[in-house]
Design a protein around this motif. Structure first.
Motif, mmCIF file in Angstrom:
data_model
loop_
_atom_site.group_PDB
_atom_site.id
_atom_site.type_symbol
_atom_site.label_atom_id
_atom_site.label_comp_id
_atom_site.label_asym_id
_atom_site.label_seq_id
_atom_site.Cartn_x
_atom_site.Cartn_y
_atom_site.Cartn_z
ATOM 1 N N ASP A 1 10.836 59.869 -19.297
ATOM 2 C CA ASP A 1 11.100 60.285 -20.680
ATOM 3 C C ASP A 1 10.639 59.151 -21.600
ATOM 4 O O ASP A 1 10.824 57.980 -21.276
ATOM 5 C CB ASP A 1 12.618 60.513 -20.792
ATOM 6 N N ASN B 1 24.243 60.938 -16.534
ATOM 7 C CA ASN B 1 24.542 62.023 -17.465
ATOM 8 C C ASN B 1 25.053 63.215 -16.678
ATOM 9 O O ASN B 1 24.683 63.409 -15.516
ATOM 10 C CB ASN B 1 23.304 62.411 -18.278
ATOM 11 N N ASP C 1 17.293 66.176 -21.605
ATOM 12 C CA ASP C 1 16.518 66.847 -22.642
ATOM 13 C C ASP C 1 15.607 65.781 -23.228
ATOM 14 O O ASP C 1 16.119 64.852 -23.862
ATOM 15 C CB ASP C 1 17.475 67.406 -23.711
ATOM 16 N N GLU D 1 22.340 54.682 -16.817
ATOM 17 C CA GLU D 1 23.436 55.592 -17.202
ATOM 18 C C GLU D 1 23.414 56.804 -16.280
ATOM 19 O O GLU D 1 22.385 57.131 -15.686
ATOM 20 C CB GLU D 1 23.246 56.076 -18.642
ATOM 21 N N GLY E 1 16.348 60.826 -29.070
ATOM 22 C CA GLY E 1 16.852 61.567 -27.907
ATOM 23 C C GLY E 1 15.775 61.754 -26.849
ATOM 24 O O GLY E 1 16.062 62.198 -25.740
ATOM 25 N N ARG F 1 24.585 66.454 -16.908
ATOM 26 C CA ARG F 1 23.844 67.653 -17.340
ATOM 27 C C ARG F 1 22.369 67.436 -17.091
ATOM 28 O O ARG F 1 21.961 66.344 -16.703
ATOM 29 C CB ARG F 1 24.068 67.817 -18.845
#
Ligand code: GLY
Length: 440
Positions: free
Chosen positions: A216, A292, A297, A290, A230, A294
């Motif tokens: 990302d 997450n 995105d 980290e 984000g 879920r």
């Protein structure tokens, strides 16, 4: 099969389209009218996803058979627990299990308690004098992290966002005073240098099925400059690894995720749903940035279009505790590029009309996922968040990148995007950076 999909972003549009491939009847809850989700849904409710009472009442009235939660915020409000309380099975962790994302301190302490590899040096503070002493004493670069959720924008890194110990301390003070992330408490960690990557996995609390790795790109501007966002876009490659990563590092990352699941189970808080590990690949192996609770995105938009297995079957096996550890994906490269409002990252320009030629994007063979836009009277307007994403899926990264660009040419408005994501020059830079860090 009636499935409730919660959330109105690009990730959730990808979830909804993948549910449709499984012939699910989709019912959605979202804040803004995302035109892609609205069109794919049999019915939808415009409502804040954290309004648990309203969401649960609507889901029960519709009579959904299963629910899938996209974003993290409703997890913290106990949406999974409340849906399960009215006998709706859910793919997503309970509020207690979601602490793996909701509290960065909990995640670090879990790793420490269970000696999970990939842990960095860290300490949590709620007292500025203690934080000052710690910052003064340490002889390594640091990262300052609010404990709770900040939409990916609260973490500040020495060398990137600040350069001196005084600046670090000033940010610590700001987090404590303004309760950034919802708490007057802050984590200070050792900065680990390397390339970041995301590993998403399906899990039923016991078994873990990894998805292809994704990188990302979080910075707003080309060349990885500008404020954190984000995520401006993301890539994956044909073999499911990443060009700068060694296979042994991938294996270690999967082991770390498995150990995290085991740790949660052994503490009586089984974790089910999607687990996301954000890693830094360092010369001494992958370190956890980290967890997450879920899909990522944009990362969901890389992996879901190439999911080969039947999505609904995978989701039911998570609920039933019978997940098979081999979930298959097509051997394709993917490039996802987000289109965001002008000023995104600092002062985003909302309420600007976007012109999207959906037919032309489809004709080029690119995939369009709408995100945080608002559809009013058949017209599409920006909000303060990411607007839409275009994804290229192809046999190699270069072709996937070109496809995404061809799709983007059919979006007009007061927006910008990062054209460098997926370009070979940027990928090469990352490979060379990793090689240099490993000592050539
Ligand atoms: N792409 C980072 C995240 O989903 O948190």
């Amino acid at each position: 099969m009636k499935v409730l999909a919660v959330g109105g972003g690009g990730r959730e549009h990808a979830i909804v389209e993948t549910l449709k491939r499984s012939d699910a009847r989709v019912f959605s809850i979202m804040k803004n009218r995302n035109p892609g989700i609205a069109r794919a849904s049999e019915d939808f409710l415009l409502c804040d996803e954290t309004n648990v009472e309203k969401v649960v009442a609507w889901a029960a009235r519709v009579g959904v058979d299963l629910a899938v939660i996209g974003p993290e915020a409703p997890l913290g409000y106990g949406l999974v627990d409340q849906l399960e309380a009215v006998s709706i099975p859910v793919v997503g962790p309970s509020r207690e299990a979601a602490r793996i994302e909701l509290s960065k301190e909990f995640a670090r302490d879990l790793m420490r308690r269970h000696a999970i590899p990939g842990l960095v040096e860290y300490q949590a503070f709620d007292d500025i004098a203690d934080a000052r002493r710690y910052i003064k004493e340490v002889n390594y670069p640091i990262v300052v992290k609010p404990i709770g959720l900040t939409g990916g924008k609260g973490v500040k890194v020495m060398g990137d966002h600040f350069h001196t110990k005084e600046e670090a301390l000033a940010y610590v003070q700001e987090v404590l005073e303004r309760r950034i992330g919802g708490q007057s408490r802050v984590l200070i960690e050792r900065r680990e240098d390397g390339e970041e990557f995301s590993l998403q996995a399906f899990t039923d609390g016991e078994h873990l099925a990894p998805m292809p790795l994704v990188q990302d790109y979080k910075r707003a501007e080309e060349g990885d400059r500008g404020p954190n966002t984000g995520g401006m876009g993301s890539i994956s490659v044909v073999d499911g690894l990443l060009p700068f990563l060694r296979r042994e590092d991938y294996e270690t990352a999967v082991t770390i995720m498995r150990k995290a699941i085991e740790a949660m189970r052994s503490e009586g808080v089984p974790y089910k749903g999607i687990l996301y590990g954000g890693f830094t690949s360092t010369p001494s192996g992958p370190k956890i940035l980290e967890f997450n609770a879920r899909f990522g995105d944009p990362e969901a938009m890389n992996v879901l279009p190439i999911l080969e297995h039947d999505f609904l079957e995978v989701l039911w096996s998570i609920v039933d505790g019978k997940l098979k550890e081999e979930v298959s994906f097509r051997r394709k490269a993917t490039v996802c590029k987000y289109v965001v409002p002008e000023g995104y990252g600092t002062k985003p320009l909302a309420d600007q009309e976007l012109h999207v030629d959906e037919a032309a994007i489809q004709q080029r063979g690119a995939i369009l996922y709408y995100a945080s836009v608002d559809e009013r009277d058949g017209r599409i307007f920006t909000t303060t968040s990411r607007a839409l994403a275009v994804v290229g899926v192809a046999d190699d990264l270069g072709s996937a990148e070109s496809l995404a660009e061809e799709g983007l040419a059919h979006v007009r408005g007061r927006v910008f995007m990062r054209h460098d994501i997926g370009k070979s020059s940027l990928v090469k830079q990352k490979v060379e950076r990793m090689r240099a860090l490993r000592g050539g």
